[in-house]
Design a protein around this motif. Structure first.
Motif, mmCIF file in Angstrom:
data_model
loop_
_atom_site.group_PDB
_atom_site.id
_atom_site.type_symbol
_atom_site.label_atom_id
_atom_site.label_comp_id
_atom_site.label_asym_id
_atom_site.label_seq_id
_atom_site.Cartn_x
_atom_site.Cartn_y
_atom_site.Cartn_z
ATOM 1 N N GLY A 56 0.811 -1.205 0.000
ATOM 2 C CA GLY A 56 0.000 0.000 0.000
ATOM 3 C C GLY A 56 0.842 1.252 0.000
ATOM 4 N N ASP A 57 0.180 2.353 0.114
ATOM 5 C CA ASP A 57 0.809 3.666 0.154
ATOM 6 C C ASP A 57 1.813 3.700 1.312
ATOM 7 N N ASN A 60 0.935 5.453 4.512
ATOM 8 C CA ASN A 60 -0.085 4.863 5.374
ATOM 9 C C ASN A 60 0.622 4.003 6.418
ATOM 10 N N THR A 63 0.663 0.051 6.265
ATOM 11 C CA THR A 63 1.319 -0.709 5.206
ATOM 12 C C THR A 63 2.824 -0.743 5.435
ATOM 13 N N THR A 98 -0.800 -7.651 -6.980
ATOM 14 C CA THR A 98 -2.006 -7.143 -6.340
ATOM 15 C C THR A 98 -2.204 -5.690 -6.735
ATOM 16 N N LYS A 99 -3.389 -5.226 -6.635
ATOM 17 C CA LYS A 99 -3.684 -3.810 -6.870
ATOM 18 C C LYS A 99 -4.012 -3.164 -5.530
ATOM 19 N N VAL A 100 -3.570 -1.966 -5.368
ATOM 20 C CA VAL A 100 -3.873 -1.196 -4.169
ATOM 21 C C VAL A 100 -4.549 0.085 -4.625
ATOM 22 N N ASP A 101 -5.766 0.269 -4.213
ATOM 23 C CA ASP A 101 -6.540 1.439 -4.622
ATOM 24 C C ASP A 101 -6.544 1.612 -6.143
ATOM 25 N N TYR A 106 2.313 -3.457 -7.735
ATOM 26 C CA TYR A 106 2.575 -4.181 -6.495
ATOM 27 C C TYR A 106 2.759 -5.665 -6.770
#
Length: 118
Positions: A56-57, A60, A63, A98-101, A106
């Motif tokens: 993730g970001d 954040n 994450t 994976t996709k985040v937002d 990723y």
């Protein structure tokens, strides 16, 4: 090696050397050589740490795994993963994206074992 005086410390150091900064560090480890007598335990513990990496970001606080720097590097890493699978290496963890937002490149932490060398 089996005579390592602190297995937990060795595992943590190995895992962080592999997973830190998505592995995008000039000195990042891409291979671990582990004595066969402790291999299964060692890999199990490194994989457990890999499972705690949350993409993730990076701003954040929840994450701890950021995006790959760009599509070129993302494609290169995925090429290595595909090649490992095609050549029969045993996938222990990850090997997927994976996709985040809905954005970013990723790749989940990935561990192979029994990789053939050429």
């Amino acid at each position: 090696m089996a005579d390592c005086p602190d297995m937990e410390k060795a595992v943590m150091n190995a895992a962080m050397n592999v997973f830190f900064n998505q592995g995008e560090v000039c000195a990042a480890a891409s291979r671990l050589l582990v004595e066969e007598s402790i291999r299964d335990e060692f890999i199990e513990k490194v994989a457990a740490i890999g499972k705690t990496r949350i993409p993730g970001d990076p701003l954040n606080p929840e994450t701890n795994l950021g995006a790959i720097v760009d599509k070129s590097q993302y494609d290169r890493i995925n090429g290595y993963i595909t090649k490992g699978k095609e050549e029969g290496a045993e996938l222990i963890l990850g090997g997927d994206t994976t996709k985040v937002d809905g954005s970013g490149y990723y790749i989940n932490p990935t561990i192979f074992q029994n990789v053939k060398t050429i």
